[in-house]
Design an enzyme around this catalytic site. Structure first.
Site, PDB file in Angstrom:
ATOM      1  CB  SER A  63      16.835  22.648  23.536  1.00 45.48           C
ATOM      2  OG  SER A  63      16.287  22.684  22.237  1.00 45.48           O
TER       3      SER A  63
ATOM      4  CG  ASP B 258      11.695  26.348  22.129  1.00 43.53           C
ATOM      5  OD1 ASP B 258      11.002  27.365  22.293  1.00 43.53           O
ATOM      6  OD2 ASP B 258      12.921  26.381  21.921  1.00 43.53           O
TER       7      ASP B 258
HETATM    8  C1  LIG Z   1      12.466  28.460  18.977  1.00 45.39           C
HETATM    9  S1  LIG Z   1      13.256  27.488  17.770  1.00 45.39           S
HETATM   10  C2  LIG Z   1      13.886  26.111  18.636  1.00 45.39           C
HETATM   11  C3  LIG Z   1      15.017  26.385  19.537  1.00 45.39           C
HETATM   12  C4  LIG Z   1      15.535  25.192  20.294  1.00 45.39           C
HETATM   13  N1  LIG Z   1      14.477  24.411  20.892  1.00 45.39           N
HETATM   14  C5  LIG Z   1      16.497  25.622  21.357  1.00 45.39           C
HETATM   15  O1  LIG Z   1      16.100  25.793  22.520  1.00 45.39           O
HETATM   16  O2  LIG Z   1      17.672  25.780  21.036  1.00 45.39           O
HETATM   17  C6  LIG Z   1      11.906  26.759  16.910  1.00 45.39           C
HETATM   18  C7  LIG Z   1      12.324  25.813  15.806  1.00 45.39           C
HETATM   19  O3  LIG Z   1      11.168  25.110  15.370  1.00 45.39           O
HETATM   20  C8  LIG Z   1      11.233  24.918  13.973  1.00 45.39           C
HETATM   21  N2  LIG Z   1       9.851  24.640  13.528  1.00 45.39           N
HETATM   22  C9  LIG Z   1       8.870  25.506  13.179  1.00 45.39           C
HETATM   23  N3  LIG Z   1       7.693  24.843  13.011  1.00 45.39           N
HETATM   24  C10 LIG Z   1       7.949  23.543  13.276  1.00 45.39           C
HETATM   25  C11 LIG Z   1       7.152  22.363  13.340  1.00 45.39           C
HETATM   26  N4  LIG Z   1       5.830  22.407  13.076  1.00 45.39           N
HETATM   27  N5  LIG Z   1       7.723  21.203  13.681  1.00 45.39           N
HETATM   28  C12 LIG Z   1       9.068  21.141  13.963  1.00 45.39           C
HETATM   29  N6  LIG Z   1       9.883  22.215  13.923  1.00 45.39           N
HETATM   30  C13 LIG Z   1       9.325  23.397  13.608  1.00 45.39           C
HETATM   31  C14 LIG Z   1      11.859  26.179  13.467  1.00 45.39           C
HETATM   32  O4  LIG Z   1      12.456  25.973  12.205  1.00 45.39           O
HETATM   33  C15 LIG Z   1      12.889  26.480  14.567  1.00 45.39           C
HETATM   34  O5  LIG Z   1      14.114  25.898  14.258  1.00 45.39           O
END
Ligand SMILES: C[S@@+](CC[C@H](N)C(=O)[O-])C[C@H]1O[C@@H](n2cnc3c(N)ncnc32)[C@H](O)[C@@H]1O
Length: 284
Positions: free
Chosen positions: A102, A166
């Protein structure tokens, strides 16, 4: 400890749904000259190598972007999405090796006057995100919890904007965190467009109905629900589909997205009766 790595899932059917919705929203914002801010609460590292061991483990991108990217689409959203993927994979003969997350999609579609606020909590992912965005003056990177970050950083400057939420939902509290952070955020930023991704899981683990109910009853305006499934709900299967909830849905997003997702789902391997569902949770 955070163990989720998006590299295992990059380019799968859930990314197709999420990233087509993101492209549609960014195109909506680009239709006006005035600047906007894109906030990504859970950014990931932004660039994925589909040849690496993580992506190769389950080959999830094969029933996702791989079935779409070489098509010549008349549909503007699919065209724009696939153009970005083709630009990232210029080699001839065509070979799908690179996928954009994203933040990378937003980087491509946002204009000079726009701003990107990218949050990521996982240390390794954040380090890679930082390397990948080195020298990008429009981007502001934050190694922090995205739920707290969103609440703390809205309303953004410029105030016109889009927040993508996300999470990985690897911890059960993510569902509650989505609802409470969106509620707090909305109190400070009523005009923001918010897009939330969520998984559709086996019945024992699925919390999508709860999430939809909470958002539907929270007093937000024009809340659109879009779901794309590739299989029926099945106790033995992990994720059979996913959904996007959009708050303050821009005009006509429902019809434009429906067209794009219908075309996209026709290309995916689908074993369920009704792959696509688009409805309003609230409409004013
Ligand atoms: C589903 S992935 C994101 C993918 C990205 N949004 C995309 O569409 O390419 C979720 C991400 O959130 C991170 N993450 C997990 N908990 C989090 C938090 N509380 N705050 C921020 N990032 C977090 C993870 O390390 C991971 O990289």
């Amino acid at each position: 400890m955070l163990s989720y790595r998006h590299a295992y899932h990059a380019g799968n059917h859930a990314d197709v749904l999420k990233h087509l919705t993101l492209v549609a929203l960014l195109r909506h914002f680009n239709a006006k000259e005035s600047p906007y801010c894109f906030l990504d609460s859970h950014s990931g590292k932004a660039y994925y190598n589909l040849g690496d061991a993580m992506a190769q483990k389950n080959l999830e991108y094969r029933n996702g972007v791989d079935r779409l990217w070489l098509n010549k689409w008349d549909d503007p959203i699919l065209h724009s999405y696939c153009e970005l993927v083709r630009k990232a994979n210029p080699q001839q003969p065509p070979q799908l090796r690179h996928y954009l997350g994203s933040p990378a999609i937003a980087r491509e579609l946002c204009r000079e006057q726009d701003k990107l606020v990218l949050m990521e909590l996982h240390s390794k992912e954040f380090e890679l995100l930082k390397q990948n965005f080195k020298g990008e003056s429009r981007a502001h990177l934050h190694h922090r919890d995205g739920f707290e970050g969103l609440v703390g950083m809205v309303p953004p400057t410029p105030r016109r904007g889009l927040a993508l939420i996300d999470p990985a939902y690897e911890v059960k509290t993510d569902y509650d965190a989505v609802v409470s952070s969106v509620q707090k955020m909305y109190r400070k930023w009523q005009t923001g467009v918010v897009a939330i991704w969520f998984p559709l899981l086996a019945k024992a683990r699925d919390r999508s109905e709860w999430l939809k109910k909470q958002i539907a009853n929270a007093g937000f305006e024009n809340v659109l629900l879009v779901e794309l499934s590739v299989a029926e709900q099945n106790p033995d299967q992990g994720m059979h589909g996913s959904g996007m909830i959009v708050i303050n849905t821009p005009w006509q997003l429902d019809t434009t997205l429906e067209k794009s997702l219908k075309l996209a789902s026709d290309k995916l391997e689908i074993s369920c009766k009704q792959p696509l569902a688009i409805t309003w949770l609230t409409k004013t």
